[in-house]
Write a protein that holds these residues in place. Sequence first.
Motif, PDB file in Angstrom:
ATOM      1  N   UNK A 167      37.945  40.188  39.930  1.00  0.00           N
ATOM      2  CA  UNK A 167      37.434  41.174  40.895  1.00  0.00           C
ATOM      3  C   UNK A 167      37.449  42.560  40.260  1.00  0.00           C
ATOM      4  N   UNK A 168      36.311  43.252  40.343  1.00  0.00           N
ATOM      5  CA  UNK A 168      36.215  44.625  39.852  1.00  0.00           C
ATOM      6  C   UNK A 168      36.133  45.549  41.059  1.00  0.00           C
ATOM      7  N   UNK A 169      37.171  46.344  41.345  1.00  0.00           N
ATOM      8  CA  UNK A 169      37.130  47.207  42.529  1.00  0.00           C
ATOM      9  C   UNK A 169      36.329  48.476  42.258  1.00  0.00           C
ATOM     10  N   UNK A 170      35.517  48.871  43.219  1.00  0.00           N
ATOM     11  CA  UNK A 170      34.740  50.107  43.062  1.00  0.00           C
ATOM     12  C   UNK A 170      34.881  50.929  44.335  1.00  0.00           C
ATOM     13  N   UNK A 171      35.475  52.102  44.209  1.00  0.00           N
ATOM     14  CA  UNK A 171      35.636  52.990  45.362  1.00  0.00           C
ATOM     15  C   UNK A 171      34.404  53.871  45.435  1.00  0.00           C
ATOM     16  N   UNK A 172      33.445  53.482  46.273  1.00  0.00           N
ATOM     17  CA  UNK A 172      32.186  54.235  46.322  1.00  0.00           C
ATOM     18  C   UNK A 172      31.477  53.959  47.634  1.00  0.00           C
ATOM     19  N   UNK A 173      30.476  54.773  47.920  1.00  0.00           N
ATOM     20  CA  UNK A 173      29.673  54.636  49.123  1.00  0.00           C
ATOM     21  C   UNK A 173      28.477  53.730  48.824  1.00  0.00           C
ATOM     22  N   UNK A 174      28.384  52.620  49.554  1.00  0.00           N
ATOM     23  CA  UNK A 174      27.305  51.672  49.293  1.00  0.00           C
ATOM     24  C   UNK A 174      25.931  52.267  49.568  1.00  0.00           C
ATOM     25  N   UNK A 221      34.099  31.682  42.681  1.00  0.00           N
ATOM     26  CA  UNK A 221      33.460  31.954  41.388  1.00  0.00           C
ATOM     27  C   UNK A 221      34.493  32.121  40.255  1.00  0.00           C
ATOM     28  N   UNK A 222      35.228  31.052  39.922  1.00  0.00           N
ATOM     29  CA  UNK A 222      36.263  31.188  38.885  1.00  0.00           C
ATOM     30  C   UNK A 222      35.696  31.627  37.541  1.00  0.00           C
ATOM     31  N   UNK A 223      34.431  31.274  37.262  1.00  0.00           N
ATOM     32  CA  UNK A 223      33.838  31.663  35.981  1.00  0.00           C
ATOM     33  C   UNK A 223      32.884  32.839  36.127  1.00  0.00           C
ATOM     34  N   UNK A 224      32.834  33.419  37.309  1.00  0.00           N
ATOM     35  CA  UNK A 224      31.931  34.551  37.528  1.00  0.00           C
ATOM     36  C   UNK A 224      32.727  35.824  37.727  1.00  0.00           C
ATOM     37  N   UNK A 225      32.098  36.777  38.426  1.00  0.00           N
ATOM     38  CA  UNK A 225      32.774  38.054  38.635  1.00  0.00           C
ATOM     39  C   UNK A 225      32.334  38.626  39.984  1.00  0.00           C
ATOM     40  N   UNK A 226      33.243  39.303  40.663  1.00  0.00           N
ATOM     41  CA  UNK A 226      32.929  39.914  41.950  1.00  0.00           C
ATOM     42  C   UNK A 226      33.056  41.426  41.814  1.00  0.00           C
ATOM     43  N   UNK A 227      31.977  42.146  42.083  1.00  0.00           N
ATOM     44  CA  UNK A 227      32.054  43.604  42.126  1.00  0.00           C
ATOM     45  C   UNK A 227      32.282  43.996  43.580  1.00  0.00           C
ATOM     46  N   UNK A 272      34.386  41.364  28.123  1.00  0.00           N
ATOM     47  CA  UNK A 272      33.697  42.357  28.961  1.00  0.00           C
ATOM     48  C   UNK A 272      34.300  42.371  30.367  1.00  0.00           C
ATOM     49  N   UNK A 273      34.419  41.178  30.947  1.00  0.00           N
ATOM     50  CA  UNK A 273      34.975  41.083  32.306  1.00  0.00           C
ATOM     51  C   UNK A 273      36.368  41.683  32.383  1.00  0.00           C
ATOM     52  N   UNK A 274      37.180  41.292  31.425  1.00  0.00           N
ATOM     53  CA  UNK A 274      38.580  41.686  31.463  1.00  0.00           C
ATOM     54  C   UNK A 274      38.729  43.204  31.354  1.00  0.00           C
ATOM     55  N   UNK A 275      38.000  43.770  30.397  1.00  0.00           N
ATOM     56  CA  UNK A 275      38.122  45.205  30.169  1.00  0.00           C
ATOM     57  C   UNK A 275      37.570  45.994  31.357  1.00  0.00           C
ATOM     58  N   UNK A 276      36.398  45.567  31.857  1.00  0.00           N
ATOM     59  CA  UNK A 276      35.795  46.281  32.983  1.00  0.00           C
ATOM     60  C   UNK A 276      36.711  46.240  34.202  1.00  0.00           C
TER      61      UNK A 276
END
Lengths: 346, 227
Positions: free
Chosen positions: B119-126, B91-97, A68-72
């Motif tokens: 890291x999940x990048x999101x181009x948006x208005x907070x 957070x090596x086992x977590x995720x950052x939005x 999930x993480x990787x794909x997202x």
Amino acid sequence: MRIITWFGTLTPGENGSVAEWELFPKDTDALARMLVQPKEPGMDMPPAGFELRAAAIECGFVTSNDEYNELLRDVSIRAAKYRISSGTPDMGMIQAVEALDDISETANTLSERLAEWYGLYFPEVGLSSETLARFVAKYGSRSGISPDDDLYGKAASSMGAELTGLDEELVKGFAGNICTMYDTRSRIEEYIVTSMESSAPNLTNIAGALIGARLVSMAGGLERLARFPSSTVQVIGANRALFKHLRGRAPSPKHGIIFNHPHIRNALWWQRGKIARALAAKISLAVRMDVYSGELNESLKTGLDKKIESIRAANPKPPKRDNKGGRGKGSHKNKYKKNEKTGGRK
Amino acid sequence: MSPKEVSAGIFEITNRGGKQLATKNLVPGTSVYGEKLVGIEDCEYRIWNPKRSKLAAMVIKKFNVPIAQDSKVLYLGAASGTTVSHVSDIVPDGIVYAVEFSPRTMRDLIGLCDVRPNIVPILADANRPQLYAHIVEEVDVIFQDVAQPNQSEIAVLNAKRFLKRDGNLLLSIKARSIDTVANPKKVFKEEVRKLEHGFDVGFKVLDSRELAPFHEDHLGILARVRN
């Protein structure tokens, strides 16, 4: 209720489970394009507390947290890249305006250096900036000046040192570089004028291409400029004066960069504020026409001329100054005292 | 001189120059924004400058940083990713939005996401969390560093949608972007009041401290949703 997620559309069931689902194709590029697209009507965003990750695993879209993480992540990166590459068209012009300022500044600095440097060899030359650069690039040392040139006589009786060999080569090359800079500057100016005439004909008609382009650049785009109130347009570029005013230490600025407009710069001082206000109002209207209709409307210009005429006619004489010193800084001391309650704002 | 872990994933390294904060480099060998890399006992650490990061300043100011190895973090105001890169280390086992509004800075942020797996990048208005609710899941921590006049409102809007019931909010309030001329102390007081009572979701402010001398006129806040 049908909700949309980044991996498909779902109908939530009882206690957090998913009753029905329709998954998008599991392909990074396709998913990214779905993210960038505007949402279809009739689709809801997931409600607060909805467990996206659990739903994706329940529907069998992915099999593990890591997947999930990787794909997202991959999809989001791709989507962000798509969004960025579809920048607005006036970005090019904004860069051009900034480049124009940078190049003017640099060309001036280098011209001053050239004047000092060449002054060692021909102090009587009497030229500066662009003309000097062109002169040096053309002739080099005094002995190279053609007899047809006006400065030939002065050069023959100059008290400057001889410019020879390596020195001449260097100075001439340096001047040549400065000339290229001035050439580039005029090309940028032409670019701004033509692109302003096509993208913002009304603004160009009212404010002139360069002032118009500056306004667009400072506002961060034509559309943003169109949304500014004209009172803001009036003081764009007068940031320091504006904040001084907001802190309660000065009168409000009358004009920002629109001061460079000949209507304001050449106006009598007591008419300037009024004309600036009228000009800013028309600029606002012009930009809105450019953004929302795009056609040139000459009535704006005639309206502005009429308004300015009437301002001139109504205020033929300067207002009487009070005997404490009139427009001097001291006279604002009490009038613009900071209002404690509103923090200086009115 | 082994590093001392002051909070999960955040270390204090003592060397000739005194004490410095650092995080364990998730992608060894790469420096993100020119920060120094220090190798100690098979591990590589990235020096974390509190003058460049509100979160690092909060750590030095002895905030309890509620981020664990497997935390999910919603980062509002990611900018070019200086601090985000350190959160990603933590957070090596977590995720950052990572939410960022400006396309220009997003360009740099994407470069960072390309080399970091979490890291999940999101181009948006907070300001409009409904526009990324189909991407972001419930998170353990929201970290917010946006220079906007309605900072506390943005925090509330996002917490309402994305923050777990017992999740934490870490917030950096910049007085100058709320009111350029007012006294910062007054602005801080008003923002804390707004967070606690100003909206339909109230926060309980657990800790608040100014971030001077690292960041002038900034207040760090740790808060939780009041149940």
